[in-house]
Every structure is written in C-alpha cells, then in structure tokens.
Design a protein around this motif. Structure first.
Motif, PDB file in Angstrom:
ATOM      1  N   VAL A  59       0.848  -1.191   0.000  1.00 33.45           N
ATOM      2  CA  VAL A  59       0.000   0.000   0.000  1.00 33.45           C
ATOM      3  C   VAL A  59       0.880   1.236   0.000  1.00 33.45           C
ATOM      4  CG1 VAL A  59      -1.731   1.314   1.299  1.00 33.45           C
ATOM      5  CG2 VAL A  59      -1.855  -1.177   1.236  1.00 33.45           C
ATOM      6  N   GLN A  61       1.331   4.846   0.970  1.00 35.38           N
ATOM      7  CA  GLN A  61       0.708   5.759   1.923  1.00 35.38           C
ATOM      8  C   GLN A  61       0.947   7.224   1.567  1.00 35.38           C
ATOM      9  OE1 GLN A  61       1.665   4.806   6.008  1.00 35.38           O
ATOM     10  NE2 GLN A  61      -0.267   3.709   6.111  1.00 35.38           N
ATOM     11  N   ASP A  62       2.118   7.531   0.990  1.00 37.82           N
ATOM     12  CA  ASP A  62       2.448   8.914   0.656  1.00 37.82           C
ATOM     13  C   ASP A  62       3.400   8.914  -0.536  1.00 37.82           C
ATOM     14  OD1 ASP A  62       3.381  11.534   0.474  1.00 37.82           O
ATOM     15  OD2 ASP A  62       3.490  11.802   2.640  1.00 37.82           O
ATOM     16  N   ARG A  67       6.469   6.712   0.862  1.00 35.18           N
ATOM     17  CA  ARG A  67       6.151   5.827   1.985  1.00 35.18           C
ATOM     18  C   ARG A  67       5.238   4.701   1.517  1.00 35.18           C
ATOM     19  NH1 ARG A  67       7.287   5.550   6.951  1.00 35.18           N
ATOM     20  NH2 ARG A  67       5.972   4.671   8.571  1.00 35.18           N
ATOM     21  N   CYS A  69       3.828   0.659   2.590  1.00 33.64           N
ATOM     22  CA  CYS A  69       3.664  -0.341   3.646  1.00 33.64           C
ATOM     23  C   CYS A  69       3.506  -1.721   3.018  1.00 33.64           C
ATOM     24  CB  CYS A  69       2.444  -0.020   4.507  1.00 33.64           C
ATOM     25  SG  CYS A  69       2.627   1.522   5.414  1.00 33.64           S
ATOM     26  N   THR A 110       3.031  -5.985   9.374  1.00 31.21           N
ATOM     27  CA  THR A 110       3.179  -4.865   8.451  1.00 31.21           C
ATOM     28  C   THR A 110       4.401  -4.047   8.828  1.00 31.21           C
ATOM     29  OG1 THR A 110       0.787  -4.718   8.109  1.00 31.21           O
ATOM     30  CG2 THR A 110       2.072  -2.755   7.565  1.00 31.21           C
ATOM     31  N   CYS A 112       6.371  -0.340   7.302  1.00 32.58           N
ATOM     32  CA  CYS A 112       6.346   0.765   6.349  1.00 32.58           C
ATOM     33  C   CYS A 112       7.752   1.355   6.225  1.00 32.58           C
ATOM     34  CB  CYS A 112       5.370   1.849   6.796  1.00 32.58           C
ATOM     35  SG  CYS A 112       3.663   1.274   6.947  1.00 32.58           S
ATOM     36  N   ASP A 114      10.152   4.463   3.828  1.00 33.66           N
ATOM     37  CA  ASP A 114      10.138   5.619   2.931  1.00 33.66           C
ATOM     38  C   ASP A 114      11.140   5.405   1.800  1.00 33.66           C
ATOM     39  OD1 ASP A 114       8.260   7.095   4.437  1.00 33.66           O
ATOM     40  OD2 ASP A 114       9.829   7.787   5.789  1.00 33.66           O
TER      41      ASP A 114
END
Length: 141
Positions: A59, A61-62, A67, A69, A110, A112, A114
């Motif tokens: 996924v 995220q940003d 970022r 995950c 999970t 995450c 960057d």
C-alpha cells in the motif's frame, strides 16, 4: 436453469503426501449435464501453495515521501518467524530488501518504509522459516 442429471469433476495432476512441491499446479474440469442435454464445461487452473505466506499486500501511503507499507498474511497455524520482501524497480534498477519479524501466532505483520517512489516494481515475498532461514522461492509475487 434446470435440473442437473450428471456432475463430473475431473482433477488432473498428482499429489503424493510428503512430496508436495512449494507450488504445485492443478487443473479441474467440471462438466454439468442438464436434463435437456445441455452440457456446460468449466476449466480452471490454480496453484497449491505450501508456503506460510498466504498473501502479500503493498500500500502506498504517501507518494511524496515514497512511503510504502508491506503486509505479509500468514496461513493459520504457521510456524514462520516472519517474511522477507525484495523489491526491484524495473526502470532504474533501484532495489532493496526488508525483513519483518512476526510475533508468534499473529496472522499478519506490516512494516512501512520511505523512499520507494512512483515507478514499476517487481516485488517478491519470501517465508522466513521456523529456523530463521529465508526460503528464496517466492511465496507470493
């Protein structure tokens, strides 16, 4: 619609208990014959997986910070210590690997990170076996 008078599943492939490969292909053909004589044939193929990882999810995220995950989802009763994930950007050769340790008994984990920016990636999920060894046959891609 109608009454099915015959149901004939045909399974091809061979499975020997104790000798199942990590990804065994199997195919199924189902033939339904109705009272009217109409025959409906359905074919499909699938893999039987003996890996602990049932599925891997990614996924974003940003997209500004890159970022992303990663989630590893394990089969019930898995003894796996976690999962290892490799990612390779197909455009720039940017690549990396991360390991996620799994608390005993948890169904998914999970992590995450960057720095994975918008592009095309090949992503592979690997089991970290109960003895800590990474099984480098992809459980999920």
């Amino acid at each position: 619609t109608g009454i099915i008078t015959q149901y004939s599943p045909v399974i091809t492939g061979e499975i020997n208990v104790g000798f199942l490969n990590d990804n065994t292909k199997w195919s199924v053909t189902i033939v339904l014959i109705y009272e009217s004589g109409l025959e409906v044939v359905s074919n499909f193929q699938n893999n039987i997986s003996t890996f602990d990882i049932q599925r891997g999810d990614v996924v974003v995220q940003d997209s500004t910070t890159g970022r992303v995950c990663f989630t590893c989802i394990f089969i019930e009763g898995s003894q796996s210590l976690g999962c290892s994930i490799e990612y390779l950007c197909t455009r720039t050769e940017y690549n990396g690997q991360l390991n996620i340790k799994r608390p005993f008994g948890s169904q998914n984990v999970t992590k995450c990170i960057d720095g994975i920016y918008t592009s095309d990636y090949n992503i592979s999920f690997y089991d970290i076996e109960h003895d800590g060894v990474i099984n480098y046959q992809p459980a999920y891609q």
